[in-house]
Design a protein around this motif. Structure first.
Motif, mmCIF file in Angstrom:
data_model
loop_
_atom_site.group_PDB
_atom_site.id
_atom_site.type_symbol
_atom_site.label_atom_id
_atom_site.label_comp_id
_atom_site.label_asym_id
_atom_site.label_seq_id
_atom_site.Cartn_x
_atom_site.Cartn_y
_atom_site.Cartn_z
ATOM 1 N N SER B 73 -7.283 84.368 131.832
ATOM 2 C CA SER B 73 -6.410 84.822 132.915
ATOM 3 C C SER B 73 -5.693 83.653 133.603
ATOM 4 O O SER B 73 -4.950 83.870 134.543
ATOM 5 C CB SER B 73 -7.231 85.598 133.941
ATOM 6 N N THR B 74 -5.930 82.445 133.118
ATOM 7 C CA THR B 74 -5.233 81.310 133.730
ATOM 8 C C THR B 74 -4.124 80.813 132.804
ATOM 9 O O THR B 74 -4.235 80.893 131.584
ATOM 10 C CB THR B 74 -6.192 80.141 134.043
ATOM 11 N N VAL B 75 -3.056 80.277 133.405
ATOM 12 C CA VAL B 75 -1.895 79.830 132.645
ATOM 13 C C VAL B 75 -1.754 78.322 132.766
ATOM 14 O O VAL B 75 -1.787 77.778 133.866
ATOM 15 C CB VAL B 75 -0.610 80.506 133.155
ATOM 16 N N HIS B 76 -1.613 77.664 131.634
ATOM 17 C CA HIS B 76 -1.478 76.209 131.614
ATOM 18 C C HIS B 76 -0.031 75.814 131.330
ATOM 19 O O HIS B 76 0.596 76.367 130.434
ATOM 20 C CB HIS B 76 -2.392 75.601 130.546
ATOM 21 N N TYR B 77 0.444 74.854 132.092
ATOM 22 C CA TYR B 77 1.819 74.368 131.900
ATOM 23 C C TYR B 77 1.804 72.933 131.394
ATOM 24 O O TYR B 77 0.928 72.147 131.742
ATOM 25 C CB TYR B 77 2.584 74.438 133.212
ATOM 26 N N ALA B 78 2.825 72.604 130.594
ATOM 27 C CA ALA B 78 2.982 71.245 130.094
ATOM 28 C C ALA B 78 4.464 70.923 129.963
ATOM 29 O O ALA B 78 5.312 71.831 129.886
ATOM 30 C CB ALA B 78 2.304 71.103 128.734
ATOM 31 N N LEU B 79 4.790 69.638 129.955
ATOM 32 C CA LEU B 79 6.172 69.222 129.733
ATOM 33 C C LEU B 79 6.575 69.554 128.301
ATOM 34 O O LEU B 79 5.785 69.391 127.375
ATOM 35 C CB LEU B 79 6.322 67.714 129.939
ATOM 36 N N THR B 80 7.791 69.999 128.132
ATOM 37 C CA THR B 80 8.302 70.233 126.781
ATOM 38 C C THR B 80 8.512 68.900 126.084
ATOM 39 O O THR B 80 8.182 68.731 124.918
ATOM 40 C CB THR B 80 9.639 70.986 126.840
ATOM 41 N N SER B 81 9.070 67.951 126.841
ATOM 42 C CA SER B 81 9.352 66.642 126.259
ATOM 43 C C SER B 81 8.812 65.542 127.156
ATOM 44 O O SER B 81 9.024 65.556 128.370
ATOM 45 C CB SER B 81 10.864 66.484 126.099
ATOM 46 N N PRO B 82 8.103 64.576 126.563
ATOM 47 C CA PRO B 82 7.556 63.467 127.364
ATOM 48 C C PRO B 82 8.674 62.612 127.962
ATOM 49 O O PRO B 82 8.426 61.822 128.870
ATOM 50 C CB PRO B 82 6.751 62.669 126.337
ATOM 51 N N GLU B 83 9.900 62.790 127.459
ATOM 52 C CA GLU B 83 11.004 61.985 127.988
ATOM 53 C C GLU B 83 11.308 62.319 129.439
ATOM 54 O O GLU B 83 11.938 61.537 130.147
ATOM 55 C CB GLU B 83 12.252 62.193 127.134
ATOM 56 N N VAL B 84 10.877 63.498 129.858
ATOM 57 C CA VAL B 84 11.081 63.875 131.255
ATOM 58 C C VAL B 84 10.372 62.881 132.168
ATOM 59 O O VAL B 84 10.895 62.498 133.217
ATOM 60 C CB VAL B 84 10.578 65.303 131.523
ATOM 61 N N ALA B 85 9.191 62.477 131.748
ATOM 62 C CA ALA B 85 8.452 61.485 132.529
ATOM 63 C C ALA B 85 9.257 60.192 132.629
ATOM 64 O O ALA B 85 9.348 59.580 133.694
ATOM 65 C CB ALA B 85 7.097 61.217 131.876
#
Lengths: 117, 117
Positions: B73-85
């Motif tokens: 029931s929990t949702v995990h988020y991640a960056l699509t591209s590490p270039e955002v960092a």
DNA sequence: TGCTCAATTGCGAAAATCTGCAACTCTGCA
DNA sequence: TGCAGAGTTGCAGATTTTCGCAATTGAGCA
């Protein structure tokens, strides 16, 4: 001689990106990434009326992203920091990847759509 | 299999930066720059109510900057591209320089103000 | 001095964005 | 089956941005 930023960093960053989030301002920054430009030079390139361009330039000035230099009756603008050009380049790279990702997503959607679900 | 972008690049860039131009969204991206986070983890960090965070996450999802993965029931988020960092890092650098510039400007203003003009 | 052109500023209406509240979906569990 | 918690969505009012028009400044020139 430190600079007491007063506002938290993430707020400053948000404002910074907000000033970049406008078509005219982006075009201006791209032109200035190449070289210095006068207002008269930019005008036909961005294709808005003088008052509008002036407003957007004022926004960029307030944020400290560009500087202006007056020669006679014409005003020349330049990037404050060449790193802005770098930022735009990184953005372009990310944008490429992201668009590609969205294309795949779109393809998937079409595929599942055809499957009738 | 090319990607017909439809919109001119400068418009896409402007939209891209516009999505970055929001305090909550910046904080989220900074958290995700470190590692994957669940909504529940981010909630106390950004300090807004769930509905609000969810809306901002939806914006980031639409733009394709983040992906989400559901576990139970929990949702995990991640960056699509590490270039955002990387982008955020460059922004931080520029921001440092720009703020410094504005500090000087402010000092100048104060100086001339004391001169009585 | 008077005129013209470059650029900026002020202002008001239109458009977009933000945010909280309420309602809803979905998973897990008693 | 029914309930509770995680997360999302819809909506409406409030705030912020945007953009064109009109007026203003300032330099160069007849």
């Amino acid at each position: 001689m430190s600079t007491p930023t007063r506002q938290p960093l993430y707020l400053l960053k948000a404002e910074f990106f907000k000033t970049l989030g406008h078509p005219v301002r982006i075009r201006v920054l791209e032109l200035l990434s190449q070289r210095e430009h006068s207002v008269a030079e930019m005008l036909p390139q961005v294709g808005v009326e003088p008052a509008n361009l002036s407003q957007q330039l004022a926004v960029l000035r307030r944020t400290g992203l560009v500087t202006n230099r007056k020669t006679g009756s014409t005003v020349h603008y330049a990037l404050t920091s060449p790193e802005v050009a770098e930022l735009l380049a990184v953005a372009r790279r990310i944008l490429g990847g992201v668009l590609e990702g969205q294309a795949e997503l779109l393809a998937d959607l079409n595929a599942t759509a055809k499957d009738g679900e």
